[in-house]
Enzyme design. Structure first.
Site, PDB file in Angstrom:
ATOM      1  N   ARG A  91       0.939  -1.174   0.179  1.00  0.00           N
ATOM      2  CA  ARG A  91      -0.064  -0.045  -0.099  1.00  0.00           C
ATOM      3  C   ARG A  91       0.885   1.334   0.124  1.00  0.00           C
ATOM      4  NH1 ARG A  91      -4.642  -0.580  -1.783  1.00  0.00           N
ATOM      5  NH2 ARG A  91      -5.199   1.416  -0.713  1.00  0.00           N
ATOM      6  N   HIS A 109      12.547  -3.779   0.088  1.00  0.00           N
ATOM      7  CA  HIS A 109      12.349  -3.756  -1.326  1.00  0.00           C
ATOM      8  C   HIS A 109      13.031  -4.713  -2.439  1.00  0.00           C
ATOM      9  CE1 HIS A 109      10.381  -1.968  -4.893  1.00  0.00           C
ATOM     10  NE2 HIS A 109      11.759  -1.866  -5.564  1.00  0.00           N
ATOM     11  N   GLU A 174      16.917 -11.059   1.137  1.00  0.00           N
ATOM     12  CA  GLU A 174      15.874 -10.152   2.227  1.00  0.00           C
ATOM     13  C   GLU A 174      15.909 -10.662   3.611  1.00  0.00           C
ATOM     14  OE1 GLU A 174      12.822  -8.616  -0.964  1.00  0.00           O
ATOM     15  OE2 GLU A 174      12.059  -9.974   0.563  1.00  0.00           O
TER      16      GLU A 174
HETATM   17  C1  GAR Z   1       9.319  -9.194  -0.647  1.00  0.00           C
HETATM   18  O1  GAR Z   1      10.080  -9.663  -1.506  1.00  0.00           O
HETATM   19  C2  GAR Z   1       9.288  -7.615  -0.495  1.00  0.00           C
HETATM   20  O2  GAR Z   1      10.676  -7.215  -1.037  1.00  0.00           O
HETATM   21  C3  GAR Z   1       8.334  -7.252  -1.668  1.00  0.00           C
HETATM   22  O3  GAR Z   1       7.322  -8.262  -1.481  1.00  0.00           O
HETATM   23  C4  GAR Z   1       7.786  -9.396  -0.759  1.00  0.00           C
HETATM   24  C5  GAR Z   1       6.982  -9.902   0.255  1.00  0.00           C
HETATM   25  O4  GAR Z   1       7.327 -11.196   0.703  1.00  0.00           O
HETATM   26  N1  GAR Z   1       7.944  -5.926  -1.522  1.00  0.00           N
HETATM   27  C6  GAR Z   1       7.470  -5.021  -2.451  1.00  0.00           C
HETATM   28  O5  GAR Z   1       7.556  -5.412  -3.651  1.00  0.00           O
HETATM   29  C7  GAR Z   1       7.252  -3.683  -1.878  1.00  0.00           C
HETATM   30  N2  GAR Z   1       7.110  -2.796  -2.975  1.00  0.00           N
HETATM   31  P1  GAR Z   1       6.971 -11.729   2.042  1.00  0.00           P
HETATM   32  O6  GAR Z   1       5.451 -11.594   2.257  1.00  0.00           O
HETATM   33  O7  GAR Z   1       7.305 -13.293   1.946  1.00  0.00           O
HETATM   34  O8  GAR Z   1       7.748 -11.076   3.161  1.00  0.00           O
END
Ligand code: GAR
Length: 196
Positions: A91, A109, A174
């Site tokens: 969001r 990110h 990450e």
């Molecule tokens: C992650 O890879 C994060 O970097 C990305 O969503 C994924 C969530 O994974 N975020 C974005 O793209 C933000 N613009 P998760 O729900 O398994 O933690």
């Protein structure tokens, strides 16, 4: 321990990584609450399995982003949250949230910012033909996917990568750097505050 509020829209693997870092004493923190905006978010199940309070705030129930963020702020404050962690939070934020937690909102990110902002960062990196991408943990400011960078990790793109295979390797990084970056940001802030 620092008090975290985690915001997630999806699978919650980054939520899980933070919780594990706390369990293994690699991060001195406690998760006060997980807030999710999508009723199907698997993050909610992961939180409940760990005995972490999971609260659904569905953005569709609110008239506009500001109203939604107002309820977010209220909820985070009710749980005595100090640091807000956006762990796959899909969001856009308004000043209502950002001003309530000045320089205490952290985002993860899946690209090496400032490249490939937005919600399709992995696909964009593939389409651009870059040979290295990665992930970024940064402090959140109003402009989307920008703000002071805390940590980054690089991930090579392989010739036969798809968005899924590449994203899976980015996520390994990450999960490694998000808890470290939270610790670093909190340490740095307490140092700064102790010296004013
Ligand atoms: C992650 O890879 C994060 O970097 C990305 O969503 C994924 C969530 O994974 N975020 C974005 O793209 C933000 N613009 P998760 O729900 O398994 O933690």
């Amino acid at each position: 321990p620092i008090k975290l509020g985690i915001l997630a829209s999806g699978n919650g693997s980054n939520f899980e990584a933070v919780a594990q870092a706390i369990d293994t004493e690699n991060l001195n923190a406690q998760i006060q609450v997980l807030i999710y905006n999508n009723p199907d978010a698997k993050a909610a199940i992961k939180a409940k399995n760990r005995g972490v309070e999971a609260i659904l705030l569905n953005h569709r129930d609110y008239k506009n982003r500001e109203k939604f963020d107002g309820v977010l702020v209220q909820t985070l404050q009710n749980y005595d949250v100090e640091w807000v962690i956006l762990a796959g939070w899909m969001r856009l934020l308004t000043p209502v949230l950002i001003d309530a937690f000045p320089e205490q909102i952290i985002n993860i990110h899946p690209s090496l910012l400032p490249s490939f902002k937005g919600i399709h960062a992995v696909e964009q990196a593939l389409a651009a033909g870059v040979k290295i991408t990665g992930c970024t943990v940064h402090l959140v400011c109003l402009e989307v996917d920008s703000g002071p960078i805390i940590m980054q990790a690089a991930v090579p793109i392989l010739v036969d990568d798809t968005a899924d295979t590449l994203h899976a390797r980015i996520q390994i990084e990450e999960h490694r750097i998000l808890p470290q970056a939270i610790a670093l940001a909190a340490q740095r802030r307490s140092l700064l505050l102790n010296h004013v």
